[in-house]
Scaffold this active site. Structure first.
Site, PDB file in Angstrom:
ATOM      1  N   LYS A 115      36.870  42.103  44.633  1.00  0.00           N
ATOM      2  CA  LYS A 115      36.517  41.678  43.417  1.00  0.00           C
ATOM      3  C   LYS A 115      34.973  41.384  42.880  1.00  0.00           C
ATOM      4  CE  LYS A 115      41.100  40.357  42.020  1.00  0.00           C
ATOM      5  NZ  LYS A 115      41.949  39.400  41.483  1.00  0.00           N
ATOM      6  N   LYS A 197      46.304  54.376  44.260  1.00  0.00           N
ATOM      7  CA  LYS A 197      47.465  53.713  43.843  1.00  0.00           C
ATOM      8  C   LYS A 197      47.405  53.959  42.279  1.00  0.00           C
ATOM      9  CE  LYS A 197      48.885  49.081  43.745  1.00  0.00           C
ATOM     10  NZ  LYS A 197      48.885  47.813  44.115  1.00  0.00           N
ATOM     11  N   LYS A 200      46.803  49.681  36.582  1.00  0.00           N
ATOM     12  CA  LYS A 200      46.738  49.409  35.022  1.00  0.00           C
ATOM     13  C   LYS A 200      45.271  49.474  34.701  1.00  0.00           C
ATOM     14  CE  LYS A 200      48.198  44.786  36.477  1.00  0.00           C
ATOM     15  NZ  LYS A 200      49.103  43.440  35.758  1.00  0.00           N
TER      16      LYS A 200
END
Ligand code: TRP
Length: 334
Positions: A115, A197, A200
């Site tokens: 992140k 993967k 979203k």
């Protein structure tokens, strides 16, 4: 409360629109688990603001997510479905646990490192202590099991470490939670790159099927899905695209690899993709219809939010009060 069932806790962030990956990998299993356990399913909005959010979007998405929990089949009477921000014990316990967590431990978190790389302009302290808040979520409810994906395993490990450390000092305060890695939790990959993967936050809208996609969109995305060379529908390592579509089909229909291979023996990619799309539509349609009617019934949803929030707060506060006593905060005067 007399309780013979074990307690389960899990949560999702209200960022982005849920994908078929979130549904097949998590939400669908939550529904299956909800009979077996005393379940707490949280919309973790406190976690969401570790990344900058537009306020009205966050508010809307949090409500949409809570609605989807119910629409996907979680009974809001049997399961405690609530917003993290409505239960202040989360933040209060997180503060205390921060004082029992080492910088070095948090520094090792791979998600934190990822992140930081992604949000280099906003590396805030919340991003760093994110796992401690997650530990507080889980420990507040004395959770026995926590269904999580592989990407959250490290956070569950640190939760266990923090709980054990605290118990080691103050006695048996927290239940040590176990990860629940679903047997049937399918890992759905991107339709455009089956080595990644389904996410979203993918920039390419064709890579993910969103739970809100209408039938035409679902079918179109399935038709456009990247497939492999050849034309057989077989579950083989050199066919990641077909494997992914088969995983989706299996998750939607409950069929096995052998059954799907047999069903599409001698048929081509085009026909298979169409069938996958239709299978997805038939699962999503009733969810979308329920979500729509829930959205219309504002009073009902509000009452669910209020009652479950109060129930969660009541249970969470019991643990919090115990912890506050243990660490030496003055008793409340009643
Ligand atoms: N960090 C989790 C995720 O991003 C969400 C989460 C927050 C969670 N608190 C939790 C999951 C507690 C399980 C238990 O997926």
């Amino acid at each position: 409360m007399i309780q013979d069932k074990k307690t389960l806790f899990s949560g999702m962030q209200a960022t982005g629109t849920l994908t078929l990956g979130n549904f097949a990998g998590a939400l669908k299993n939550w529904v299956t688990l909800s009979d077996q356990y005393e379940c707490f399913y949280c919309v973790v909005d406190l976690h969401s603001i570790t990344v900058r959010q537009d306020p009205s979007t966050l508010r809307k998405r949090a409500r949409d997510l809570l609605t989807l929990y119910i629409a996907a089949g979680l009974d809001p009477v049997k399961n405690c479905i609530y917003y993290q921000s409505h239960v202040s014990a989360h933040a209060e316990l997180a503060w205390i646990l921060n004082c029992f967590t080492y910088m070095g431990e948090l520094n090792r978190m791979t998600q934190y490192k990822d992140k930081c790389a992604k949000h280099a302009d906003n590396i805030n302290a919340g991003l760093f202590t994110y796992p401690v808040l997650m530990a507080a979520d889980i420990l507040l409810f004395q959770s026995d099991v926590v269904p999580v994906g592989i990407d959250q395993m490290q956070h569950l490990e640190i939760t266990r470490d923090i709980a054990q450390r605290f118990n080691g000092i103050y006695g048996e305060v927290f239940t040590i939670p176990e990860a629940y890695i679903g047997k049937s939790g399918a890992k759905i990959m991107s339709l455009q790159d089956p080595t990644k993967k389904m996410s979203k936050s993918d920039e390419n809208p064709n890579a993910s099927i969103y739970l809100t996609d209408d039938p035409d969109t679902v079918i179109r995305k399935c038709k456009r899905a990247v497939t492999d060379s050849g034309n057989e529908i077989v579950y083989r390592e050199d066919k990641p695209g077909i494997c992914n579509l088969m995983d989706i089909y299996m998750a939607m229909t409950g069929r096995s690899v052998a059954e799907v291979e047999r069903e599409f023996d001698g048929k081509g990619y085009g026909e298979f993709k169409m069938a996958v799309g239709e299978a997805v539509v038939s699962v999503l349609r009733p969810i979308q219809e329920r979500a729509e009617s829930l959205r219309k019934d504002k009073a009902y949803l509000d009452s669910i939010i209020k009652e479950n929030g109060e129930k969660a707060a009541y249970i969470a506060n019991k643990t919090l009060r115990k912890v506050q006593r243990k660490v030496g905060f003055p008793d409340r005067i009643r």
